[in-house]
Design an enzyme around this catalytic site. Structure first.
Site, mmCIF file in Angstrom:
data_model
loop_
_atom_site.group_PDB
_atom_site.id
_atom_site.type_symbol
_atom_site.label_atom_id
_atom_site.label_comp_id
_atom_site.label_asym_id
_atom_site.label_seq_id
_atom_site.Cartn_x
_atom_site.Cartn_y
_atom_site.Cartn_z
ATOM 1 N N GLU A 66 0.299 -2.719 12.533
ATOM 2 C CA GLU A 66 0.509 -4.178 12.460
ATOM 3 C C GLU A 66 1.021 -4.803 13.762
ATOM 4 O OE1 GLU A 66 2.988 -4.606 9.022
ATOM 5 O OE2 GLU A 66 1.453 -3.784 7.702
ATOM 6 N N LYS B 128 2.234 0.523 15.933
ATOM 7 C CA LYS B 128 3.416 0.542 15.070
ATOM 8 C C LYS B 128 3.437 1.819 14.226
ATOM 9 C CE LYS B 128 5.777 -2.180 11.543
ATOM 10 N NZ LYS B 128 5.714 -3.312 10.618
ATOM 11 N N GLN B 129 2.257 2.233 13.796
ATOM 12 C CA GLN B 129 2.158 3.430 12.962
ATOM 13 C C GLN B 129 0.726 3.945 13.046
ATOM 14 O OE1 GLN B 129 3.067 0.554 9.751
ATOM 15 N NE2 GLN B 129 2.034 1.997 8.446
ATOM 16 N N TRP C 94 0.838 -1.210 0.000
ATOM 17 C CA TRP C 94 0.000 0.000 0.000
ATOM 18 C C TRP C 94 0.866 1.250 0.000
ATOM 19 C CZ3 TRP C 94 -2.086 2.738 4.832
ATOM 20 C CH2 TRP C 94 -1.199 2.617 5.906
ATOM 21 N N ASP C 95 2.150 1.071 0.281
ATOM 22 C CA ASP C 95 3.104 2.183 0.240
ATOM 23 C C ASP C 95 2.955 2.951 -1.071
ATOM 24 O OD1 ASP C 95 3.886 0.054 1.962
ATOM 25 O OD2 ASP C 95 5.922 0.835 2.090
HETATM 26 C C1 BGC Z 1 4.726 -1.578 7.491
HETATM 27 C C2 BGC Z 1 3.726 -1.599 6.367
HETATM 28 C C3 BGC Z 1 4.449 -1.345 5.067
HETATM 29 C C4 BGC Z 1 5.594 -2.314 4.884
HETATM 30 C C5 BGC Z 1 6.415 -2.001 3.666
HETATM 31 C C6 BGC Z 1 5.802 -2.616 7.206
HETATM 32 O O1 BGC Z 1 6.755 -2.590 8.214
HETATM 33 O O2 BGC Z 1 4.094 -1.864 8.707
HETATM 34 O O3 BGC Z 1 2.738 -0.610 6.567
HETATM 35 O O4 BGC Z 1 3.557 -1.456 4.023
HETATM 36 O O5 BGC Z 1 6.441 -2.267 5.995
HETATM 37 O O6 BGC Z 1 7.000 -0.755 3.760
#
Ligand code: BGC
Length: 715
Positions: free
Chosen positions: A466, A577-578, A324-325
């Protein structure tokens, strides 16, 4: 500021430096490894779309045969930074032109001194052309030998992907190499053409998988000798005759200056679309330009069958897989400054619809469920197991491929935003609408009626945060799913008015019956949103009942809270986490009041692992803080994002550029500090909130085909 400089050589930092000194042209990228090699290096070139099978991760971008290889032998001694003495050292990446330069004054173990200057670029003018030049000025009398090669003996951290099919010499100064990936059978051809300032003939070494040309030249003190290496590169993805294309590309340039001029002009055109300047803050200005550069060199200009991986094409991290980045973090940069690139990226999603439909079908749902990690075909390539943090011999289950359903809404959002910003109705009717409708179909079929809650929701998912898996009614997921379904219904109405034939076609192929559409309405209208009366949104069912944590108690730390608590235990704490809820508030600003943003910001910000959680977070945190007027706090988060790659604050930049963060940095400058807002009617305005030391901010963007320049602050 336009340059990235390294003024002393520190072998322990080279993996990081190789990442940030990556060059590329949207077709391929090459990490900043040295021409002559160095022990412990992570030398790599990645070409878009050249995937090959790999254990655990299913498929990965195959590290392409090395085009850089050049040994310089000074009176019998090979130039190498591991030996002798480095008397002077300066490496510089010029972001304006995409040229990487290294100047070294070196004393060999036998005391021979020479200045060596290496320059390289991947041509933006001709994406099949790579150029490298080495100039040596000896301070001794003797002989210098060049050994320039193409090298198929490369691997992906131990895994080899290439078989050599053939190689040869075309003429006195040109050799070539043809290889094929072991499982995906992609042919890749390289052709090397040398131009030397000296007329001595080249010797050919027909080493297996490593065709090499050598030349011996007399060395005179103070007299510079020059070797230019043009490399043509092509694959069977681009042409039925990749070797022919590679040979033609290598033969085309008149010489270094002509190739460099074309390169400089191509980059000047590129920067005209997206230039950002910040007076009063060199670090911020360099960070945003560097981010743009890194995204631009990874952005496919002529290929809609590829996407941009989470680490661009700059490292082995995440193996070239896209997340999704792309849609949420990187795509806006392109949508607002280089729509033709955004379009390629979205068409990739359109091309992978069959795989997304199959993923949904296999899980028992309808519509399109995009892969959490996507590579060449769009099939799910998220690894199921990875080594555990605490005990690398143990495996930890990765759930995102099974549970992260929000990816489908993220893709739909990207397509819809592209339409809104570019106004390309025909494109939307042809591609975007189908993405939005088929993802809505998925969300409607995946939704469950939860009797006890009196609404529809999603059980057993994983949201952007996550640290918590197997949750019910993740706020981001539910909010975006509802938006997706509503937008699909609006899209259908719009199609019926403006493109009735396409509306009829999609209704037919996607089986959009009146009953189904009525169900969509119902799901959207009765979606569970977990909003408390004061506006605070619970991140998922039961989040507020989890153990609360004061993150300050764990400072100072150098690990993520996931590592500190452990994967399983992190589920039991209110630690993110975010940003999760905040992401939804950011993406859909019309749906939330400023008071609601404030209350959620104040709740979730102290509970988010900003420093070692996801690199995706800080730039988003910066934008929301800006929008609420907390500029100092915004700037702190912004700097954290700005330093992720340039200063390696997370310690993992060696794995590749944090591409989402790079996109986020641009968004933080433009939408955060610059305060750009686009209204549904296509008008725009800015609500700038500059950090006090920024004297001026200027940026460009393109809205519905028209470029605008915004300047804020002192003239
Ligand atoms: C993040 C995800 C991201 C992925 C790739 C993961 O650590 O939690 O949101 O899409 O890294 O960058």
């Amino acid at each position: 500021m336009w340059t990235l400089d390294e003024t002393s050589f520190d072998p322990s930092k080279q993996r990081h430096k190789e990442t940030i000194f990556t060059i590329g042209n949207g077709y391929l990228s090459t990490r900043g490894a040295f021409e002559e090699g160095h022990s412990g290096e992570s030398r790599a070139t990645f070409v878009h779309g050249v995937f090959d099978a790999a254990p655990i991760v299913f498929t990965e971008l195959a590290n392409a045969p090395d085009w850089l290889s050049l040994q310089v032998v000074l009176d019998g001694e090979k130039f190498s930074l591991a030996q002798g003495e480095v008397l002077e050292y300066h490496r510089q990446l010029d972001l304006r032109t995409g040229v990487l330069t290294r100047r070294v004054r070196w004393k060999s173990p036998n005391g021979k001194i020479a200045e060596l200057r290496f320059e390289r670029f991947a041509s933006l003018h001709d994406e099949h052309l790579l150029a490298l030049r080495c100039q040596v000025t000896p301070e001794f009398e003797g002989e210098i030998e060049w050994r320039a090669a193409l090298n198929a003996h490369v691997d992906n951290e131990g895994l080899r992907h290439w078989n050599v099919t053939r190689q040869g010499r075309k003429n006195g100064q040109t050799v070539w190499l043809e290889t094929i990936t072991r499982q995906s059978s992609i042919t890749l051809a390289l052709a090397m053409r040398l131009l030397s300032s000296h007329s001595a003939a080249f010797d050919y070494w027909d080493a297996e998988g490593q065709p090499t040309l050598c030349q011996r030249v007399p060395a005179r003190p103070g007299q510079t000798i020059t070797l230019t290496k043009f490399v043509g590169i092509a694959t069977s993805r681009d042409s039925d005759h990749p070797l022919v294309l590679a040979l033609e590309s290598a033969a085309r340039p008149q010489g270094w200056e002509a190739a460099l001029q074309a390169q400089t002009q191509a980059w000047a055109r590129e920067w005209e679309q997206c230039e950002v300047s910040i007076a009063g803050d060199e670090e911020a200005e360099l960070a945003v330009r560097f981010s743009l550069f890194q995204l631009l060199i990874a952005a496919p200009r002529h290929d809609n069958r590829v996407n941009i991986g989470a680490k661009t094409l700059s490292g082995f991290g995440y193996r070239g897989h896209a997340f999704w980045d792309t849609e949420i973090f990187m795509l806006p940069v392109f949508t607002f400054t280089a729509p033709h690139i955004a379009r390629n990226l979205l068409e990739y999603r359109h091309l992978t619809l069959p795989a997304a439909r199959e993923k949904a079908r296999q899980a028992g749902y309808e519509g399109a469920w995009f892969a959490w990690e996507s590579a060449d075909t769009g099939e799910e390539v998220t690894p199921t197991w990875v080594p555990d943090f605490h005990d690398k011999k143990k495996l930890a289950r990765v759930w995102t491929g099974d549970l992260a359903i929000h990816i489908s809404a993220d893709v739909a959002y990207g397509a819809w935003q592209y339409w809104r910003i570019t106004g390309q109705d025909d494109w939307y009717a042809r591609y975007g609408a189908e993405l939005v409708l088929d993802t809505a179909k998925f969300f409607a079929s995946r939704a469950e009626w939860l009797e006890e809650r009196g609404g529809y929701g999603y059980r057993d998912v994983i949201g952007p945060d996550e640290y918590h898996d197997h949750v019910d009614n993740n706020a981001y997921t539910n909010i975006l799913a509802r938006w997706n379904i509503e937008t699909a219904l609006e899209t259908l109405t719009w199609l019926e008015h403006h493109h009735p034939q396409r509306a009829a076609e999609l209704k037919e192929t996607l089986n959009l019956t009146p009953e189904r559409l009525a169900h969509w309405q119902d799901v959207a209208a009765r979606m569970i949103l977990n909003v408390r009366p004061d506006g605070l949104i619970e991140q998922f069912d039961g989040f507020f009942r989890l153990k609360d944590v004061n993150l300050a108690d764990y400072e100072p730390r150098t690990k993520s809270m996931h590592e500190i608590f452990g994967i399983e235990a992190a589920n039991h704490y209110q630690v993110l986490k975010q940003p999760d809820v905040l992401m939804a508030l950011y993406l859909l600003p019309e749906r939330f009041t400023p008071e609601q943003v404030r209350i959620n910001y104040d709740y979730y910000t102290p509970r988010t692992d900003h420093t070692y959680g996801s690199s995706l977070g800080p730039s988003m945190q910066a934008i929301v803080a800006c929008q609420m007027g907390d500029v100092d706090e915004a700037y702190e988060h912004f700097l954290h994002a700005a330093r992720a790659d340039l200063r390696d604050v997370r310690g993992n930049a060696g794995d590749g550029i944090h591409a989402a963060s790079a996109g986020g940095i641009w968004q933080a400058v433009v939408f955060g500090f610059g305060g750009l807002r686009i209204h549904p009617d296509g008008s725009w305005e800015t609500h700038p909130r500059l950090p006090s030391h920024w004297k001026n901010l200027a940026f460009r963007f393109t809205l519905r085909g028209q470029q605008h320049l915004v300047t804020v602050g002192e003239a």
